[in-house]
Design an enzyme around this catalytic site. Structure first.
Site, PDB file in Angstrom:
ATOM      1  N   SER A  23     -14.613  47.864  34.132  1.00 25.87           N
ATOM      2  CA  SER A  23     -14.155  47.526  35.461  1.00 25.87           C
ATOM      3  C   SER A  23     -15.282  47.384  36.485  1.00 25.87           C
ATOM      4  CB  SER A  23     -13.198  48.607  35.953  1.00 25.87           C
ATOM      5  OG  SER A  23     -13.864  49.861  36.040  1.00 25.87           O
ATOM      6  N   SER A  46     -16.352  51.474  31.332  1.00 24.00           N
ATOM      7  CA  SER A  46     -16.477  50.582  32.486  1.00 24.00           C
ATOM      8  C   SER A  46     -17.859  50.458  33.118  1.00 24.00           C
ATOM      9  CB  SER A  46     -15.479  51.000  33.565  1.00 24.00           C
ATOM     10  OG  SER A  46     -14.195  50.597  33.203  1.00 24.00           O
ATOM     11  N   LYS A  53     -19.882  50.132  43.847  1.00 26.02           N
ATOM     12  CA  LYS A  53     -18.557  49.726  43.368  1.00 26.02           C
ATOM     13  C   LYS A  53     -17.509  50.190  44.389  1.00 26.02           C
ATOM     14  CE  LYS A  53     -15.644  50.283  39.186  1.00 26.02           C
ATOM     15  NZ  LYS A  53     -15.510  51.001  37.896  1.00 26.02           N
TER      16      LYS A  53
END
Ligand SMILES: [Mg+2]
Ligand SMILES: [Zn+2]
Lengths: 483, 95, 488
Positions: free
Chosen positions: C156, C180, C81
């Site tokens: 996210s 997330s 990420k």
């Protein structure tokens, strides 16, 4: 006319003598090239986290104990928010509601010997910011340059209570404060390099009233002299304003040492909404009682205690004790010389006059590295005591010791400076001097006793100072009375 | 109730330039979110200690050991503007 | 028909590496070409690190050839990420304000994965500064759910979840602040684990809300999850909030079954607002675990309803502080035309942050500002204590809690315009973040329109082993993993 009472509180930021910064491993060396002493942590890069330097905590505890503070059972770091480009994260990790220590005091003595106790409100740790260089002055610069080397240096902030009653007291407080820090070995006390920085809160009130007047914060007091000058200026400014019927505005003012005045820094109130909250990246601290005890046990004798001891143990005058204990290195130097066998009073005189002529009293390192070691000073004083050299010669020898680092004995032998104490040798010189100075002899005979002194001086000169002065005097007197 | 002045004050604290439209939208949205958050006032929190960390730890510290810093080139590599060995910023006017 | 290389799990692949059937470079190439072919549709990656991947894979080839692999992750492709700092690789956190930022250092977990031989394929898309539940708040691109390209992957960590689900990555790192990792895990039908707070280092993870940020893995199956967690977990001297607890060999503990475990079912997690299809699937999963030998117990977490309100104070407050550093001085964007410093900073932040980030900065700044601290931040942290106590009381009676991960399945792009509606997505996940508990989401069925449903298993602090072993028992007893999304 109203008589005003001055109320001053001092806030001192001391940079701690740790090897690495407060929250990262960057070195704390002074004077490195710009932006060479930073890492992602102290540059506030995305994703970095702080980790507390244990020695900074130890130094703060040490100082808090020296000031008799209460060490809080739990303390915590907090974030203090405001925007400034020298502060990488746009918040400063400091302490707020839970400081490391509170409620202490520092006992000081004014120049006339009056003792005063100044309360210490709180002592906490925080990180320093970087340095801004303006292209021109702050007001005219079109751009400013940032060096983050200093960002993240460990700072200890100590806030006094508003117990200080005059600029002179403020200066005495700061001197005593500095001496304690230097004794503790937690700060080098160098105000020029910014290791010790002082801000003051000043207000005045009509004498006899209990309510405090509006306080003004003065920044940039970067020397003992400036502290006193700035506060004197500010106290007068406030008194004049009040006498004219004006009101004092609560504000921050900057001391301008060149112009000798304080001036207002524009700053609106909302800028002080610091939005403190507990630093989530650090754990709270609950300092181990045993660790605190260990630190307490390792505290050195502090300046005030040492000064008292110097008076009682060595029968020094208060003035001497005061001078000698201003610096830890100097006090240690003195004691080492006495331990090596020198008389306390002579050592005190020689340390204060001769040693401090060569080395600044506050330069601890230089005193420790002095080319004239305490043992060598004791050796010099012994030669003088034994009559091997005169006081005058001793001063020359001291100068040579500073240059060479040699012992007094070696210099005296090498240069043949041994005092002439042989009455026969001196008597011949006395005869010669008297024969060549009939005028002085006549003056003496006519009742001018001083004329004898001039003759002794001639004898000393003729022996290049090596004659034993007492013996020379005695022989001159003898000769003159016989004539 | 959040006012336009509140929005402007907070935007100034947060160094956020907002257009007039944004200010109004922000005011409406913050108001709605804060109205939702107001449900917290229904709970009795008398004598409750705040939790700032889910997993409580104490006294985590590091030894005072220096570690290498970044070379100056790395330190300045991301600078949007620099002058020689420094980061460069526009003139500073106190607000 | 031989299984495609990209369909294999880490443990299946490394077994083949050891046997010499296939080598890490082949697998890295297979992924890189699949990304080349299909990521245009999915949009999982912000940057693909071809060279770094090939070099790492070749090094792994050598180690297997020499018979000295580094361990169970050697040669496994991973996707990171973009919230994790990667040395020499642009790291944007999904934000314009970090455009062009190249970190001079690696996040601890990235360094640990690479030290274990993992092969980084690239940086995945995310909601800007991890603020969001759909990955629609990325400043750079839209990410699509591989199960239905018209839908969001969740957020996210949407890019990471979509990569793992769409076989554009094998395992990924994400962060979970309000849900997330687990929420996109559920939306994309992959395993997503949020470890205990402090179990995994946050050093190098671009901060959103420091006391709530939890890095963790997203994987195809539970065994892979156990392997990745083992590699990244453990105390880190650079993170003072990481905890010095021993890290067990999670994979070795997976086979212990669930017999005798007491599983709690919190009634507040099956309340109004839960999609009936999800409720049915999750209740069926709970029954399955009972069949496997666990005992069930009803429990109550009375403050569940307050979790989101606490979260939407604490997280924005910490974020407003963490994001203060983006000012155009040191790195990233500087907006042109600022007439002085404040103007430059205000313009930079206005141009660099998206609407959601600005909203949270404003909310957080307000909650901390003079006169409001006690009413908002102070109160929220106290309610957080009550939330934590609820969990403690429940865990005094049961070993684990079972719940849905999300109230709905993946929604369509643009469907949740209202910020509050979006926030409600995190209703079942925020509690675990506020209390710092380990929690996993695993696939437990599909909706009638073919979208994955997530079962959430929450454990006591540092009890990841039991969370994983329960998830594993369930996974082994069902065949949900057989279904795979079809990408062109
Ligand atoms: Mg301060
Ligand atoms: Zn540093």
């Amino acid at each position: 006319m109203t008589i005003f009472q001055t109320v001053i509180g001092l806030e001192v930021h001391a940079q701690l003598l740790t090897r690495s910064k407060m929250f990262c491993g960057c070195a704390t060396t002074f004077g490195a090239a710009p932006n060479t002493q930073t890492c992602p942590v102290c540059q506030g890069m995305p994703g970095v986290l702080p980790v507390v330097n244990r020695r900074a905590i130890e130094f703060a505890v040490r100082t808090a104990l020296a000031f008799d503070c209460r060490i809080n059972a739990a303390c915590r770091f907090a974030r203090k928010h405001y925007y400034y480009p020298d502060m990488p994260k746009n918040f400063q990790i400091s302490q707020y509601e839970e400081p490391l220590a509170e409620e202490g005091h520092l006992d000081i003595e004014l120049a006339d010997g009056t003792p005063r106790t100044i309360g210490i409100q709180r002592l906490h740790l925080e990180e320093d910011v970087g340095k801004l260089v303006h292209e021109g002055t702050l007001e005219t610069a079109q751009a400013s340059l940032v060096d983050f080397n200093r960002a993240g240096m460990p700072l200890m902030e100590t806030v006094s209570k508003p117990d200080i009653r005059s600029p002179e007291e403020a200066s005495a407080y700061l001197r005593a404060f500095r001496a304690v820090l230097v004794y503790l070995g937690v700060c080098d006390g160098n105000m020029e390099e910014g290791s010790l920085r002082c801000d003051a809160n000043v207000s005045i009130r009509p004498r006899g009233t209990a309510e405090l007047g509006t306080k003004v914060e003065i920044k940039n007091l970067n020397s003992f002299r400036n502290v006193q000058r700035a506060l004197e200026y500010e106290v007068k400014r406030q008194a004049d304003a009040l006498s004219r019927g004006e009101r004092i505005v609560q504000e921050t003012r900057l001391w301008d040492a060149d112009r000798g005045h304080t001036r207002s820094m524009r700053s609106k109130e909302y800028a002080h909404d610091y939005r403190y909250f507990p630093e989530p990246d650090l754990t709270p601290l609950a300092l181990d009682a045993r660790w605190i005890d260990e630190i307490r046990a390792s505290l050195p004798e502090l300046p005030r205690a040492r000064r008292r001891r110097f008076v009682s143990q060595y029968q020094l005058p208060a003035y001497d004790a005061d001078q000698l204990t201003q610096s830890r290195a100097l006090a240690e130097y003195f004691e080492a010389a006495v331990t090596a066998g020198a008389s306390p009073k002579a050592t005190a005189n020689w340390t204060m006059s001769e040693l401090l002529r060569e080395i600044a009293a506050d330069d601890e390192d230089a005193i420790r590295r002095s080319p004239v070691s305490p043992a060598n000073l004791a050796g010099l004083l012994r030669l003088m005591d034994e009559g091997t050299i005169s006081g005058k010669i001793a001063k020359d020898v001291f100068g040579k010791m500073v240059q060479t680092g040699d012992t007094a004995q070696a210099i005296v032998e090498r240069e043949g400076l041994t005092q002439v104490a042989d009455a026969g040798a001196i008597r011949a010189i006395v005869d010669d001097v008297i024969a060549r100075n009939p005028k002085a002899v006549a003056d003496f005979k006519n009742g001018n006793a001083k004329a004898a002194g001039a003759l002794v001086g001639q004898v000393m000169k003729a022996t290049q100072g090596k004659a034993n002065p007492a013996l020379a005097n005695q022989l001159v007197q003898e000769k003159l009375t016989k004539m | 109730m959040i006012t336009r002045q509140d929005v402007e004050h907070v935007a100034r604290l947060a160094r956020l330039h907002l257009s007039d439209d944004e200010k109004e939208r922000m005011r409406v949205q913050l108001d709605a979110i804060l109205a939702y958050i107001d449900k917290l006032t229904a709970l009795d929190i008398e004598g409750v200690e705040p939790t700032s960390h889910a997993v409580p730890l104490l006294n985590v510290m590091r030894d005072d050991e220096p570690a290498p810093s970044m070379p100056q080139g790395d330190a300045l590599a991301n600078a949007p503007d620099r002058a020689g060995e420094f980061f460069r910023v526009p003139r500073i006017i106190e607000d | 028909m031989p299984t495609a290389l990209t369909a294999l799990t880490i443990h299946e692949l490394t077994e083949r590496y050891r046997r010499g059937d296939v080598k890490p470079s082949d697998v890295a190439d297979a992924y890189l070409s699949r990304i080349e072919r299909l990521d245009g549709d999915v949009g999982a990656y912000l940057a693909v690190t071809h060279d770094r991947a090939r070099a790492a894979a070749r090094a792994a080839d050598e180690r297997y050839r020499a018979g000295r692999p580094l361990g169970p992750l050697d040669g496994a492709p991973v996707s990171i990420k973009d919230v994790f700092c990667t040395r020499g690789v642009p790291t944007t956190c999904g934000s314009k304000i970090l455009e062009g930022f190249v970190p001079p250092y690696d996040a601890t977990v990235v360094a640990r994965l690479e030290a274990a031989g993992a092969v980084m394929l690239g940086k995945t898309n995310m909601d800007e500064f991890a603020m969001g539940s759909s990955t629609e708040h990325s400043a750079y691109k839209l990410t699509r759910n591989p199960w239905d390209l018209s839908r969001v992957p969740g957020g996210s960590s949407g890019g990471s979840a979509a990569a793992v689900a769409g076989e554009l990555g094998l395992a990924a790192l994400g962060t979970d602040t309000g849900g997330s990792i687990r929420q996109p895990g559920a939306f994309c039908g992959v395993v997503g684990l949020k470890p205990t707070y402090g179990r995994v280092s946050r050093y190098g993870v671009i901060a959103f809300a420091s006391s709530l940020d939890h890095p963790g893995p997203l994987t195809r199956d539970v065994r892979d999850c156990a392997l990745v967690l083992r590699a990244i977990a453990g105390v880190d001297p650079h993170d003072a909030t990481s905890v010095d607890e021993p890290v067990p060999d999670y994979a070795a503990l997976l086979d212990q079954g669930v017999r005798g475990l007491r599983l709690g079912v919190p009634r507040e997690y099956f309340a109004e607002g839960l999609d009936p299809e999800i409720e049915r699937a999750v209740r069926a999963a709970i029954e399955r675990l009972r069949d496997l030998g666990a005992t069930l117990e009803d429990v109550s977490l009375p403050t569940t309803d307050y979790g989101l309100a606490v979260y939407y104070i604490v997280a924005p407050a910490e974020a407003s502080s963490n994001l203060a550093r983006y000012d155009g001085v040191k790195y990233g964007l500087r907006a042109p035309g600022g007439k002085d410093l404040i103007d430059m900073e205000s313009r930079t932040r206005a141009a660099g942050f998206g609407a959601e980030v600005k909203r949270r900065i404003m909310l957080g700044t307000y909650a901390l500002s003079a006169g409001y601290y006690d009413a908002y931040y102070g109160r929220a942290q106290k309610v957080r204590t009550l939330v934590k106590r609820d969990f403690e009381a429940a865990f005094a009676r049961v070993d684990l809690l079972l719940a849905p991960t999300t109230p709905s399945v993946a929604f369509k792009h643009g469907e949740k315009e209202d910020p509050l509606a979006m926030y409600l997505n995190d209703v079942y996940t925020v509690g675990g973040d506020l209390a710092g508990l380990p929690a996993i989401s695993v696939r437990c069925g599909f909706s009638s329109n073919g979208l994955p449903i997530g079962l959430q298993i929450i454990g006591r602090p540092f009890d990841e082993a039991r969370v994983l072993r329960t998830a594993y028992s369930y996974e082994q007893a069902t065949d949900w993993l057989a279904r795979r999304p079809e990408l062109a």
